[in-house]
Design a protein around this motif. Structure first.
Motif, PDB file in Angstrom:
ATOM      1  N   THR A   1       0.845  -1.194   0.000  1.00  0.00           N
ATOM      2  CA  THR A   1       0.000   0.000   0.000  1.00  0.00           C
ATOM      3  C   THR A   1       0.880   1.243   0.000  1.00  0.00           C
ATOM      4  OG1 THR A   1      -1.746  -1.151   1.225  1.00  0.00           O
ATOM      5  CG2 THR A   1      -1.825   1.256   1.197  1.00  0.00           C
TER       6      THR A   1
ATOM      7  N   THR B   1      -0.490   8.553  -0.663  1.00  0.00           N
ATOM      8  CA  THR B   1       0.124   9.809  -1.079  1.00  0.00           C
ATOM      9  C   THR B   1      -0.172  10.929  -0.091  1.00  0.00           C
ATOM     10  OG1 THR B   1      -1.757  10.663  -2.342  1.00  0.00           O
ATOM     11  CG2 THR B   1      -0.280   9.093  -3.465  1.00  0.00           C
TER      12      THR B   1
ATOM     13  N   ILE C   1      -2.366   7.625 -14.250  1.00  0.00           N
ATOM     14  CA  ILE C   1      -1.336   6.846 -13.573  1.00  0.00           C
ATOM     15  C   ILE C   1      -0.466   6.137 -14.590  1.00  0.00           C
ATOM     16  CG2 ILE C   1      -2.822   4.799 -13.384  1.00  0.00           C
ATOM     17  CD1 ILE C   1      -1.580   4.306 -10.600  1.00  0.00           C
TER      18      ILE C   1
ATOM     19  N   ILE D   1      -4.051  -3.231  -9.530  1.00  0.00           N
ATOM     20  CA  ILE D   1      -3.854  -2.024  -8.721  1.00  0.00           C
ATOM     21  C   ILE D   1      -5.224  -1.481  -8.361  1.00  0.00           C
ATOM     22  CG2 ILE D   1      -2.925   0.314  -8.640  1.00  0.00           C
ATOM     23  CD1 ILE D   1      -0.791  -0.498 -10.610  1.00  0.00           C
TER      24      ILE D   1
ATOM     25  N   ILE E   1      -7.205   1.636  -6.341  1.00  0.00           N
ATOM     26  CA  ILE E   1      -6.928   3.003  -5.894  1.00  0.00           C
ATOM     27  C   ILE E   1      -8.181   3.592  -5.261  1.00  0.00           C
ATOM     28  CG2 ILE E   1      -6.217   5.321  -6.582  1.00  0.00           C
ATOM     29  CD1 ILE E   1      -4.681   4.074  -8.878  1.00  0.00           C
TER      30      ILE E   1
ATOM     31  N   LEU F   1      -7.732   7.546 -14.589  1.00  0.00           N
ATOM     32  CA  LEU F   1      -8.479   6.724 -13.647  1.00  0.00           C
ATOM     33  C   LEU F   1      -9.982   6.932 -13.847  1.00  0.00           C
ATOM     34  CD1 LEU F   1      -6.428   7.194 -10.343  1.00  0.00           C
ATOM     35  CD2 LEU F   1      -6.243   5.374 -12.052  1.00  0.00           C
TER      36      LEU F   1
ATOM     37  N   LEU G   1      -4.443   9.631  -2.130  1.00  0.00           N
ATOM     38  CA  LEU G   1      -4.703   8.394  -2.871  1.00  0.00           C
ATOM     39  C   LEU G   1      -4.106   7.217  -2.107  1.00  0.00           C
ATOM     40  CD1 LEU G   1      -3.991   9.411  -6.574  1.00  0.00           C
ATOM     41  CD2 LEU G   1      -6.160   9.457  -5.318  1.00  0.00           C
ATOM     42  N   GLU G   2      -4.912   6.190  -1.917  1.00  0.00           N
ATOM     43  CA  GLU G   2      -4.444   4.933  -1.342  1.00  0.00           C
ATOM     44  C   GLU G   2      -4.305   3.943  -2.500  1.00  0.00           C
ATOM     45  OE1 GLU G   2      -6.047   3.069   2.439  1.00  0.00           O
ATOM     46  OE2 GLU G   2      -6.734   1.640   0.911  1.00  0.00           O
ATOM     47  N   ILE G   3      -3.048   3.602  -2.820  1.00  0.00           N
ATOM     48  CA  ILE G   3      -2.758   2.753  -3.976  1.00  0.00           C
ATOM     49  C   ILE G   3      -2.332   1.384  -3.470  1.00  0.00           C
ATOM     50  CG2 ILE G   3      -1.385   2.531  -6.080  1.00  0.00           C
ATOM     51  CD1 ILE G   3      -0.872   5.572  -5.890  1.00  0.00           C
ATOM     52  N   GLN G   4      -3.133   0.376  -3.763  1.00  0.00           N
ATOM     53  CA  GLN G   4      -2.792  -0.990  -3.341  1.00  0.00           C
ATOM     54  C   GLN G   4      -2.228  -1.759  -4.536  1.00  0.00           C
ATOM     55  OE1 GLN G   4      -5.591  -4.441  -2.201  1.00  0.00           O
ATOM     56  NE2 GLN G   4      -5.030  -3.536  -0.231  1.00  0.00           N
TER      57      GLN G   4
ATOM     58  N   VAL H   1       4.130   1.002  -9.394  1.00  0.00           N
ATOM     59  CA  VAL H   1       3.585   2.283  -9.834  1.00  0.00           C
ATOM     60  C   VAL H   1       4.713   3.301  -9.927  1.00  0.00           C
ATOM     61  CG1 VAL H   1       2.947   2.896  -7.447  1.00  0.00           C
ATOM     62  CG2 VAL H   1       1.867   4.061  -9.388  1.00  0.00           C
TER      63      VAL H   1
ATOM     64  N   LEU I   1       2.073   9.734 -11.182  1.00  0.00           N
ATOM     65  CA  LEU I   1       0.703  10.234 -11.237  1.00  0.00           C
ATOM     66  C   LEU I   1       0.698  11.507 -12.066  1.00  0.00           C
ATOM     67  CD1 LEU I   1      -0.227   9.847  -7.477  1.00  0.00           C
ATOM     68  CD2 LEU I   1      -1.005   8.376  -9.342  1.00  0.00           C
TER      69      LEU I   1
END
Length: 651
Positions: free
Chosen positions: A375, A378, A388, A398, A400, A425, A439-442, A448, A451
């Motif tokens: 995870t 940002t 992205i 991914i 988000i 996105l 942003l929570e990017i898993q 990644v 952005l």
């Protein structure tokens, strides 16, 4: 359709400097925190045709470090390469028209062109005579260490192309050309110091600052990087030191040269690290800056373009291009010089090579443990149309989420399941545009890179935490170390001369330091803990929260104050001018300090950092030499020193 997409990508990356909303994730301003995620360098791929051409012309006597300067000319649809050539052999120098040398060798700037960046032509230009013929690709001479760029900013077409070079430290020059082939006479650049130059000089017009920027060497017993700026390309302002090697590297690995370019919201650079103490090899690393002044290496000690295996064409040294990478066929093209001979002597061939990289692919976050998702969260953005750049392995994805400042869910984007570049996105509810979001990017088997379409709320990078201010850190017991000089000089040295005297000191024996000529005498302690009880991490070996340094000093004549300097190992120092003055009687000099000071706090307390100095915390944890000397105002020829003591303090 593929051709149209490639052209669109070309325009996109060609205008990277005009994309302030593009943020590479290697930028620490972008990242608030991560879980099971690590930052890794991208993977440039070396071209199968490397090296792209050989030194196969009689005047290509030694392509030395090459120092490639590459431009993709959009108007002419051609790659242009200017590269360095040294004439090291006397019989080759003799074939020059009006033979001339700088540093005992001849110098040519050579020119080549290419339609695809792989197959190159060396045109017969008819400009400079070599061996009674002008059928060669020589465009300039007597111009060591050249950087060349095409300047679309300058309204004067006769100055469309600009060259920076030097003929030795403190002797920078500029030249102008309408076509990059016919160059005017060298003009002395103003504002440089005596220790600047002698490296791959590189300059460019920087739209963000509205200045021309020039990056070159600052030599202070080691190779450092300095920046200059100018409005007219003739008169330059010195911005000072902007990057140096780390304290653990010392002088064994030094910042040799640093070509810089704009990319999105950042400045990026290729940093050539010269391993003076490790076989004289040169590695190409990657660095970044938010303002062009404060620089950070992305992965210190890890090459961005790795050298080849032993015996390969680029096994010993790599010198990356000056100029931004060029996007063709969906890949960034990064040209470099590859050498199979160490950085020593004039006679060696560094040949042009090519590496390619996916767009935005300089560095990425990926899972540290690939068996678990990672995870990346940002910092706050003002969101517009968010896109992205990422890679996703087969079966990976991914996910988000957009969160507010209280971590409440605002919206969620559709999952990404393949490789994407600037992919917009798709939000499920459209609730993000125009809002401040995190942003929570898993990442699940994915990485990644960047952005786009967002504005940073916090423009300044986070300052690295001072480990000596950390709550709960161990405070070691207070102790005291004294150098008495009763039996001998205890490993101390003098510049120029030191004598041990058995009695007559403030307490017992002492040392007498003298120096001939106008320079000041200096007393220096040994550098290592094996030789000196003062060397090491003072937070541990002295203890407490700070320390007081005292010494006894006297001189044959009155005048000047006692200076105390603390070196990070034997590399660079902080200096304190005490209130004690030299005279015929022993006087005690004192300097107090706290370990947990920031640089600003140390400066406010009267300590001064040298131009090439490390941070205050780094210095305190790596004390090497302790130096005692008169201030310049005292101009002593000699002085006596006794009872050097460092005592820990609890406050």
């Amino acid at each position: 359709m593929n051709a149209i997409r490639a052209l669109a990508l070309l325009v996109l990356v060609s205008n990277a400097a005009a994309q302030p909303q593009k943020h590479l994730l290697l930028d620490s301003r972008v990242i608030e925190r991560v879980e099971n995620a690590k930052l890794v360098l991208g993977t440039p791929e070396k071209h199968a045709a490397n090296p792209l051409f050989q030194a196969d012309r009689p005047w290509e006597n030694s392509m030395n470090n090459l120092y490639p300067n590459v431009v993709w000319d959009e108007q002419e649809q051609v790659f242009k390469l200017w590269y360095k050539c040294v004439l090291a052999d006397k019989e080759v120098i003799a074939q020059m028209d009006r033979p001339s040398t700088v540093h005992d060798v001849g110098w040519y700037l050579l020119y080549a062109t290419s339609k695809d960046g792989v197959k190159w032509d060396k045109p017969a230009l008819g400009l400079h005579q070599f061996a009674s013929s002008t059928a060669n690709n020589i465009v300039a001479r007597d111009c060591p260490n050249v950087g060349v760029f095409k300047d679309l900013h300058d309204a004067d077409a006769s100055r469309r192309y600009k060259m920076v070079s030097d003929v030795g430290l403190g002797k920078p020059q500029v030249r102008f050309s309408a076509d990059g082939i016919h160059w005017g006479e060298a003009i002395n650049a103003k504002g440089f110091g005596a220790q600047n130059g002698d490296t791959h000089n590189n300059a460019f017009w920087d739209k963000r600052s509205g200045k021309y920027l020039w990056f070159t060497k600052l030599y202070l017993g080691e190779r450092l990087v300095a920046r200059f700026e100018s409005d007219d390309f003739i008169h330059w302002k010195n911005n000072g030191l902007v990057l140096r090697s780390g304290i653990d590297e010392g002088r064994a690995s030094q910042t040799y040269c640093m070509p810089v370019f704009r990319y999105g919201s950042l400045y990026l650079s290729y940093v050539m690290m010269y391993h003076v103490g490790k076989g004289r090899t040169v590695d190409c690393e990657l660095a970044w800056s938010h303002d062009g002044l404060k620089w950070q290496r992305v992965a210190p000690g890890t090459p961005f373009i790795p050298r080849g295996a032993k015996g390969a064409y680029d096994s010993e040294c790599i010198y990356a291009m000056s100029g931004p990478p060029i996007l063709r066929d969906g890949k960034l093209m990064i040209f470099y010089g590859g050498d199979d001979f160490p950085h020593t002597g004039w006679k060696r061939h560094c040949l042009p090579c090519l590496a390619t990289l996916r767009p935005d692919g300089f560095a990425a976050y990926e899972p540290e443990d690939m068996s678990k998702p990672a995870t990346v969260i940002t910092t706050a953005f003002r969101a517009a149309t968010v896109s992205i750049t990422a890679d996703v392995s087969t079966g990976g994805s991914i996910q988000i989420k957009a969160l507010d400042d209280q971590n409440a869910l605002l919206d969620e984007a559709e999952a990404i399941t393949g490789d994407v570049t600037d992919a917009e996105l798709k939000w499920k509810h459209g609730a993000v545009t125009g809002k401040n979001v995190h942003l929570e990017i898993q990442l699940n088997h994915a990485r990644v890179y960047a952005l786009n379409g967002v504005d940073l709320i916090q423009q300044e990078p986070k300052q690295p935490g001072n480990p000596l201010k950390a709550a709960g850190r161990t405070i070691h017991p207070v102790t005291s170390k004294t150098i008495s000089f009763d039996a001998n000089a205890q490993g101390w040295k003098g510049v120029d001369q030191i004598e041990h005297r058995a009695d007559g000191g403030a307490k017992g024996g002492y040392i007498h330091v003298s120096r001939s000529g106008r320079a000041l005498p200096i007393a220096l302690s040994p550098v290592t803990a094996v030789e000196s009880p003062l060397a090491g991490d003072w937070t541990q070996i002295i203890g407490g929260k700070g320390a007081e340094i005292t010494c006894q000093a006297r001189s044959a004549k009155a005048g000047g104050r006692v200076m105390i300097e603390l070196f990070a190992r034997d590399i660079a120092q902080w200096q304190f001018e005490t209130s004690a003055t030299f005279g015929s009687n022993w006087a005690q000099a004192k300097a107090a300090l706290r370990y947990d000071w920031s640089d600003e706090e140390a400066l406010a307390a009267g300590w001064k950092r040298s131009t090439n100095g490390f941070s205050w915390p780094d210095t305190i944890q790596h004390i090497g030499k302790v130096v005692i000397a008169p201030s310049a105002a005292g101009a002593q020829e000699s002085f006596d020193l006794d009872e050097v003591t460092v005592s820990g303090s609890g406050g």
